[in-house]
Design an enzyme around this catalytic site. Structure first.
Site, PDB file in Angstrom:
ATOM      1  N   ARG A 104       5.947  -1.088  -8.228  1.00 14.55           N
ATOM      2  CA  ARG A 104       5.438  -0.609  -9.519  1.00 14.55           C
ATOM      3  C   ARG A 104       5.637   0.900  -9.693  1.00 14.55           C
ATOM      4  O   ARG A 104       6.097   1.336 -10.757  1.00 14.55           O
ATOM      5  CB  ARG A 104       3.955  -0.993  -9.669  1.00 14.55           C
ATOM      6  CG  ARG A 104       3.747  -2.489  -9.920  1.00 14.55           C
ATOM      7  CD  ARG A 104       2.285  -2.842 -10.067  1.00 14.55           C
ATOM      8  NE  ARG A 104       1.541  -2.516  -8.846  1.00 14.55           N
ATOM      9  CZ  ARG A 104       0.219  -2.516  -8.761  1.00 14.55           C
ATOM     10  NH1 ARG A 104      -0.524  -2.811  -9.825  1.00 14.55           N
ATOM     11  NH2 ARG A 104      -0.384  -2.223  -7.626  1.00 14.55           N
ATOM     12  N   ASN A 113       1.508  -6.408 -11.626  1.00 10.34           N
ATOM     13  CA  ASN A 113       1.657  -7.573 -10.759  1.00 10.34           C
ATOM     14  C   ASN A 113       0.906  -8.747 -11.370  1.00 10.34           C
ATOM     15  O   ASN A 113      -0.179  -8.571 -11.948  1.00 10.34           O
ATOM     16  CB  ASN A 113       1.057  -7.302  -9.370  1.00 10.34           C
ATOM     17  CG  ASN A 113       1.900  -6.352  -8.543  1.00 10.34           C
ATOM     18  OD1 ASN A 113       3.090  -6.172  -8.798  1.00 10.34           O
ATOM     19  ND2 ASN A 113       1.281  -5.742  -7.549  1.00 10.34           N
TER      20      ASN A 113
END
Length: 744
Positions: free
Chosen positions: A18, A36
């Protein structure tokens, strides 16, 4: 401005993925988010199309060292107006589903080991780890553990066992884990089935044969390839002669992206597709000519990169690109078994490289084309199947949708997903029907799936329809028949998560209509419950019935007879020169009396008629050849179009062809014809008045056509949706059949 939605599955959580996405998005000035979820990682990014293409490419090129992408679903959508890019909190809702993953290209870590002389797996053609290697083609049943795969016959040596059981090792629970001591190996055979060599020596002799210009058969991940030097015209021509494949383009495997760029001109988006984990064949514009017989008469070549260790070894050692086409007899499925290869491929190949890791199921290479700026599958198979397509609603029953006859896929529908099979091919004979049936029972067994409804095409002569009728009767399961073009539109709606009404523009070569004629130029106003045939191209007779599929000249005859009646005979004699005068008179009589001359509204056949009348192509050596050649002629600088008329609900194409006959320049005529179809799309969309427009059918594989329709309709306030996950051709209709069942 566009919004790019990406869903990534793989080793993408807990590896700094990320923050990596966030950094790239910020550098490119994109807006959106990354998070996520129970599937993997979800990303939405808004910005200019070219920046999104670069973003997608960098995701695959620059990902964190420990990150591995198993699957990548992408969609281009309308922007929502994000003001910044942010890392959002994880979404925990949704059960974690067991996914049977596709076969995954060799990862960079394994490649480093593969070519490291100090590594114990140096030049081992079956190297893999948890992050790469075969999945779908070796699994026999769930759960995905080694005893349930074709690797169960190979006992791991102590070193491999240590890796497999170590949670900190890259090969922790890598089910195909193996090495030269304990794993599979390759063997080389001659055309008579005699063993020539094994292991390293077999590969050395194989390479020598390719360099000498010979044709070789190589067992890969989902089946066999026939391989030869893509630069040597004599080798490629010999392969064509042996395979009886006159002009249909061959795919070419290149060593790496640099080598692709030496021979072609891939765009940034196409480069991203070439290096993606799926490793599809990507249609790219040719630069430097390979052997002329690789893709005769076309401006594009199907390029792909090595995706298995064996392919990497071959391409790295050769240093030049090779033709790598499916190893099969004409009109038969790809060969996957050793005995079958020795029996069937010996007539094509000078030598055959086998290995002793069994292929559980056939899986051809996937093909992707960028159409209208969107990556569009032309054949969805290795690397993508059997990943599910998420549906915009939950199905009330479990559905088996058997698809169409050409470019067949079938689908299992359950809950909010449809699992599409790998590419099966054209189900037109007993051999392909057996392969279709084998694949259906295999996938149903794998998922422990019992259908509650079966869906098939409306066409009574499709082999898949006949099979569905017999299976339905045998099992006492309800059978639903769905009109071909309605299924096309529904597949586009489903993959774009559209609910409610749309205008579907479904153009292709042939589909059985509810009135018993052949449809193919349809404007359908529809939702998941029903459809209305709002507009369609004026039907015309096709002389010779099924023969016209391979003979554009017959379509030209049909068009000229429609325009001029008996006077058309003289025009045919002047323009075509393809038939004798007696033949033309007899064909006219057949047309006049309607003998073996069914009515058709097909836009695909109109393309064939254009190709014939312009002298581009009279007889086809493969489906879609004429349309591809017309596409290559398109000149975006030509803005004019031909006149046409709309009479009631019919589009009268007669003015188009009357004007086309006066145009002497094929490039101008082809461009004006495509421009005319674009204008017709806008005209009808305005008359129907439905804001959302879905484009589907085989004709919608034409890049300039789709690009111009999208551009013109969006300029006029419409929202245009195309295919991104399943093919616009008949390879996608099984998805439409699945969702049609939801309201029946």
């Amino acid at each position: 401005m566009k919004r790019l939605r990406i869903r990534l599955n793989g080793t993408v959580q807990g590896v700094g993925f990320r923050p990596f996405v966030y950094r790239i998005a910020k550098e490119l000035g994109l807006k959106g988010y990354v998070l996520n979820d129970s599937f993997g990682v979800e990303i939405e990014a808004e910005g200019k199309k070219e920046l999104l293409d670069t973003f997608l490419k960098r995701l695959n090129e620059e990902k964190p060292p420990l990150a591995r992408i198993y699957s990548q679903e992408i969609e281009f959508l309308e922007p929502l107006g994000y003001t910044d890019f942010e890392i959002r909190e994880s979404k925990e809702e949704g059960k974690k589903e067991v996914l049977i993953l596709p076969d995954i290209a060799t990862c960079e870590d394994c490649l480093r080991e593969l070519f490291d002389p100090k590594d114990r797996r140096y030049l081992y053609p079956f190297i893999n780890c948890t992050n790469c290697g075969p999945r779908f083609t070796i699994i026999e049943k769930l759960p995905y553990d080694r005893p349930n795969t074709t690797m169960k016959v190979f006992d791991m040596c102590p070193n491999c066992r240590r890796e497999y059981e170590d949670p900190l090792n890259r090969r922790f629970h890598a089910q195909p884990n193996a090495c030269p001591v304990c794993g599979p190996w390759v063997s080389l055979y001659d055309r008579e089935g005699n063993l020539i060599a094994e292991r390293e020596e077999a590969i050395e002799l194989l390479l020598e044969a390719i360099m000498e210009g010979k044709i070789v058969a190589v067992k890969g991940v989902g089946g066999f390839h026939l391989i030869c030097d893509a630069r040597k015209e004599e080798s490629v021509r010999t392969l064509r002669e042996r395979k009886r494949r006159q002009e249909k383009p061959f795919a070419v495997m290149f060593r790496d992206l640099k080598q692709v760029e030496e021979h072609a001109e891939p765009t940034e988006l196409e480069k991203g597709l070439l290096i993606s984990p799926e490793r599809p064949i990507v249609l790219v514009k040719k630069r430097r000519e390979l052997a002329p017989s690789v893709a005769p008469g076309l401006s594009r070549v199907g390029a792909f990169l090595p995706y298995s260790p064996l392919h990497h070894i071959i391409l790295r050692r050769l240093g030049f690109p090779v033709v790598a086409t499916s190893g099969n007899l004409s009109d038969e499925p790809i060969v996957k078994d050793n005995d079958e290869a020795l029996e069937k491929l010996s007539q094509f190949a000078d030598i055959i490289l086998l290995h002793n890791r069994e292929i559980r199921r056939r899986c051809d290479d996937s093909v992707v084309k960028v159409i209208g700026g969107i990556p569009t599958p032309i054949r969805r198979s290795r690397g993508y199947a059997p990943l599910p397509v998420r549906l915009p609603f939950k199905l009330p029953k479990k559905v088996l949708a058997v698809g169409g006859m050409l470019k067949n896929t079938f689908a299992l529908g359950m809950g909010d997903r449809a699992i599409l099979s790998q590419h099966i091919g054209d189900v037109e004979n007993l051999t392909t029907l057996e392969a279709f049936e084998e694949a259906v029972f295999d996938l149903m067994e794998l998922y422990e799936f019992e259908p509650e409804v079966i869906v098939c095409d409306l066409h009574p002569r499709y082999e898949t329809t006949r099979w569905a009728e017999e299976f339905s009767q045998e099992k006492g399961i309800p059978l639903l028949k769905v009109q071909h073009h309605y299924a096309h539109v529904l597949s586009c709606m489903a993959e774009n998560s559209i609910e409610g009404k749309v205008l579907g523009i479904a153009w292709d070569g042939t589909g059985y209509g509810e009135d018993g004629t052949l449809w193919g130029g349809e404007f359908l106003l529809c939702d998941y419950r029903s459809y209305e045939r709002a507009f369609y191209f004026k039907p015309f007779r096709l002389i010779g019935g099924e023969k016209v599929v391979k003979e554009p000249r017959r379509v030209a005859l049909s068009i000229l007879f429609e325009l001029f009646g008996e006077e058309g005979i003289n025009i045919v004699l002047e323009r075509l020169g393809e038939f004798s005068e007696r033949e033309i008179i007899n064909l006219y009589r057949s047309w006049e009396r309607g003998i073996n001359s069914p009515y058709s509204s097909s836009v695909g056949r109109l393309f064939d008629g254009v190709a014939s009348l312009l002298g581009i192509r009279q007889v086809l050596s493969y489906e879609g050849q004429a349309a591809m050649m017309i596409e290559d002629l398109y000149d975006s600088g030509i803005k004019d179009s031909f006149p046409y008329e709309i009479e009631g609900s019919q589009i009268n194409w007669a003015p188009i062809f009357l004007s086309l006959l006066e145009e002497e320049n094929p490039k101008v005529a082809a461009s004006k014809f495509i421009n005319t179809l674009v204008r017709i799309a806008l005209d009808v969309a305005r008359r129907v008045g439905e804001e959302r427009v879905c484009l589907s059918g085989g004709v919608m594989q034409n890049d300039p056509l789709v690009s111009k329709i999208r551009e013109l309709l969006e300029e006029n306030g419409f929202k245009v949706y195309t295919h991104q996950r399943v093919p616009p051709n008949d390879g996608g209709i099984s998805l439409g059949q699945v969702v049609c069942s939801s309201e029946k």
